[in-house]
Design an enzyme around this catalytic site. Structure first.
Site, PDB file in Angstrom:
ATOM      1  N   GLU A 414      -6.037   6.862   5.705  1.00 40.36           N
ATOM      2  CA  GLU A 414      -5.268   6.644   4.473  1.00 40.36           C
ATOM      3  C   GLU A 414      -4.846   7.989   3.909  1.00 40.36           C
ATOM      4  O   GLU A 414      -5.678   8.891   3.778  1.00 40.36           O
ATOM      5  CB  GLU A 414      -6.113   5.947   3.391  1.00 40.36           C
ATOM      6  CG  GLU A 414      -6.362   4.495   3.626  1.00 40.36           C
ATOM      7  CD  GLU A 414      -7.134   3.834   2.469  1.00 40.36           C
ATOM      8  OE1 GLU A 414      -7.123   4.358   1.342  1.00 40.36           O
ATOM      9  OE2 GLU A 414      -7.750   2.792   2.741  1.00 40.36           O
TER      10      GLU A 414
HETATM   11  C1  NOJ Z   1      -8.503   3.610  -1.084  1.00 45.55           C
HETATM   12  C2  NOJ Z   1      -8.583   2.151  -0.769  1.00 45.55           C
HETATM   13  O1  NOJ Z   1      -9.189   1.994   0.476  1.00 45.55           O
HETATM   14  C3  NOJ Z   1      -7.234   1.465  -0.768  1.00 45.55           C
HETATM   15  O2  NOJ Z   1      -7.433   0.092  -0.646  1.00 45.55           O
HETATM   16  C4  NOJ Z   1      -6.442   1.826  -2.001  1.00 45.55           C
HETATM   17  O3  NOJ Z   1      -5.186   1.180  -1.997  1.00 45.55           O
HETATM   18  C5  NOJ Z   1      -6.272   3.337  -2.033  1.00 45.55           C
HETATM   19  N1  NOJ Z   1      -7.582   3.952  -2.093  1.00 45.55           N
HETATM   20  C6  NOJ Z   1      -5.449   3.836  -3.209  1.00 45.55           C
HETATM   21  O4  NOJ Z   1      -6.165   3.686  -4.376  1.00 45.55           O
END
Ligand code: NOJ
EC number: 3.2.1.21
Length: 553
Positions: A414
């Site tokens: 991410e």
């Molecule tokens: C981490 C989380 O895993 C994800 O679900 C979320 O959208 C992002 N942070 C942004 O806050």
């Protein structure tokens, strides 16, 4: 992510930045300014991500059971504007549409999560397996593979079956380890012939701290000073068990990899000449990423967590530490249970030492760390309150992983930036800038020798952002949530990310600047489309409600 209260402190920091480009990463003299033109290693994997509760919708369809997020969001006052993920992006019904967006981007991989209660409604495998839920993930996986997009599948992105919460107290209870293992085993059995990248947990830090300590997330418990540590302890054991299950029962046949996805902000000492700040910044990262990474790579919690929590527990008059302990068998069982490390990273903090004496109110995860978090008000802050764009922190975090955990294989699972809901602007220049700079810092980290194999932009679509509801949009694609068909529109960052992917990096200055110009040009036509669709749906909504009259037969 960080609770809002923790990031409100805002100090102006005047820092002298030292610029130098070094082959070996130099922690004191880091190059924070210049852009590096170059490409990624051949075979580097580019992707985008999502999670089940945030995008699927269909919360009660086709035999799905309730998750703790279904129940949490249906209670008043838990989520901004009392929004829920009931329908979200309707991703459950839009496999083909969404895969065509991925194809447009030319993604190599797509990261999604499996909703546990969609395939095991009560969470307990012996109760019932929901074949319709299995069918949905079968279709998704098959369509991805037909499109030559590799699925990277997360088993737990926060949506615990509600029955397990009610019956056992969720992650407070050790019995989750076996239930989670049964669920994972079912996934390996049914999908493992096609899925080769598994992630046990997504961001267990958030589950532990926000789910069981501050209560901002489901299940909303406020077990200050103990709840987070206990939840984390059980998740680490559950992770290790599932890794062993894969390793002993499936790996030889399926030949996949299994890891965990951890989130971590970078913590930089406010004053790099001050030993106390240096130690506080180290503690910040150890209490965040290290809390999970150290057991998984070295078998036990970071020494600094054991020391601080143990000392404070003693001062509170407790006979044992609030941080649970692993037996020596457990340590060797947990150590090394990570084929690749997933990293979710968004932002950075400056850290300084701050004492929190154990008072009458006791201690919490936050006060156990004895530090304060600061931000530089000059850092860009386009969306979520906690998310400042500090690209150089990314390179530092990646180098930290390399040195602390023996240079493991990393997939960035991410990375991305949000904007506020009211902004319906598809020309997201700030997101282009964020991706450009963060991806560039990742490239520098690879040059430093960090073993990063893939990158996942977060996220493919705008979606339900947990306690923030729909007010924060992380998507490359804009989703019109007011329209019940949830149409998707490309933001300018789609064009830009697409160029990074097709060039496998940043070829040269002229070209890269041109990408930005082109992306901004094309998004104005998408803006017009969206505005026209909006006008149309408004007119529609304003029409008097008249129904055709049928003669009764
Ligand atoms: C981490 C989380 O895993 C994800 O679900 C979320 O959208 C992002 N942070 C942004 O806050």
């Amino acid at each position: 992510m960080l609770p809002r209260c923790a990031v409100r402190v805002c100090h102006v920091l005047v820092l002298v930045l030292c610029l130098s480009a070094a082959e070996d990463f130099d922690w004191t003299k880091n190059d924070r300014g210049s852009f590096y033109y170059g490409t990624f290693p051949a075979g580097f994997s580019w992707g985008a991500g999502s999670s089940a509760y945030q995008t699927e919708g269909a919360w009660d369809k086709d035999g799905k059971g309730l998750s703790i997020w279904d129940v949490f969001t249906h209670k008043k006052g838990k989520v901004q504007r009392n929004e829920t993920g009931d329908s979200s992006c309707e991703g459950y019904y839009k496999i083909k549409d969404d895969i065509s967006l991925m194809k447009e981007l030319k993604l190599n991989h797509y990261r999604f999560s499996i909703s546990w209660p969609r395939i095991i409604p009560t969470g307990i495998k012996s109760d019932h397996v929901n074949e319709k839920g299995i069918q949905y993930y079968d279709n998704l996986i098959d369509h991805l593979l037909e499109s030559k997009i590799t699925p990277i599948v997360t088993l737990y992105h926060w949506d615990l079956p509600q029955v397990l919460q009610e019956k056992y107290g969720g992650w407070q209870n050790i019995s989750m380890v076996n239930h989670f293992n049964d669920f994972a085993n079912l996934c390996f059995e049914r999908f493992g012939n096609r899925v080769k990248y598994w992630i046990t947990f997504n961001n267990p830090w958030s589950v532990a701290v926000e789910g069981y300590e501050t209560g901002e997330h489901a299940p909303g418990l406020k077990l200050r000073g103990t709840g987070a540590y206990r939840a984390a302890h059980h998740m680490i054991k559950a992770h290790a068990k599932v890794w062993h299950t894969y390793d002993t029962q499936w790996r030889a046949k399926q030949k996949g990899l299994i890891g965990i996805s951890l989130s971590g902000d970078w913590g930089e000492p406010v004053d790099i000449g001050n030993q106390k700040d240096i130690e506080a910044a180290e503690r910040y990262v150890q209490f965040y990423l290290g809390w999970f990474a150290t057991p998984v790579f070295h078998g036990d919690y970071p020494q600094v967590m054991k020391d601080f929590i143990g000392r404070k527990s003693g001062q509170q008059g407790l006979g044992t530490s609030r941080l649970p302990t692993f037996s020596s068998q457990e340590k060797s069982y947990i150590k090394g249970t990570c084929d690749f490390l997933g990293i979710g990273h968004f932002t950075t903090r400056y850290i300084t030492q701050k004492n929190y004496p154990v008072g009458r109110s006791g201690s919490s995860y936050f006060t156990d760390r004895d530090l304060a978090e600061l931000v530089d008000p000059r850092w860009p802050d386009p969306g979520s309150e906690w998310l400042y764009s500090v690209p150089w922190g990314f390179r530092r975090l990646l180098n930290f992983v390399k040195t602390q955990y023996g240079n493991p294989m990393i997939y960035v699972t991410e990375n991305g930036v949000s904007e506020k809901m009211l902004c319906t602007e598809l020309c997201d220049d700030w997101r282009i800038q964020y991706y450009k700079d963060y991806i560039n810092e990742m490239l520098k980290a690879i040059k430093d020798g960090v073993n990063v194999r893939g990158y996942t932009a977060w996220s493919l679509l705008d979606k339900f952002e947990w306690d923030e509801g729909y007010s924060e949009r992380f998507g490359l694609y804009y989703v019109d949530f007011r329209n019940k068909n949830k149409p998707r529109y490309p933001k300018a960052s789609v064009q830009y990310y697409k160029r990074i992917i097709s060039s496998n990096g940043f070829p040269n200055q002229r070209e890269v600047e041109n990408w930005r110009k082109k992306a901004i040009e094309t998004c104005s036509s998408s803006n017009q489309l969206l505005a026209a669709a909006r006008r149309k749906s408004k007119e529609h909504a304003e029409m008097p409600k008249v129904w055709p009259v049928h003669d009764e037969v």
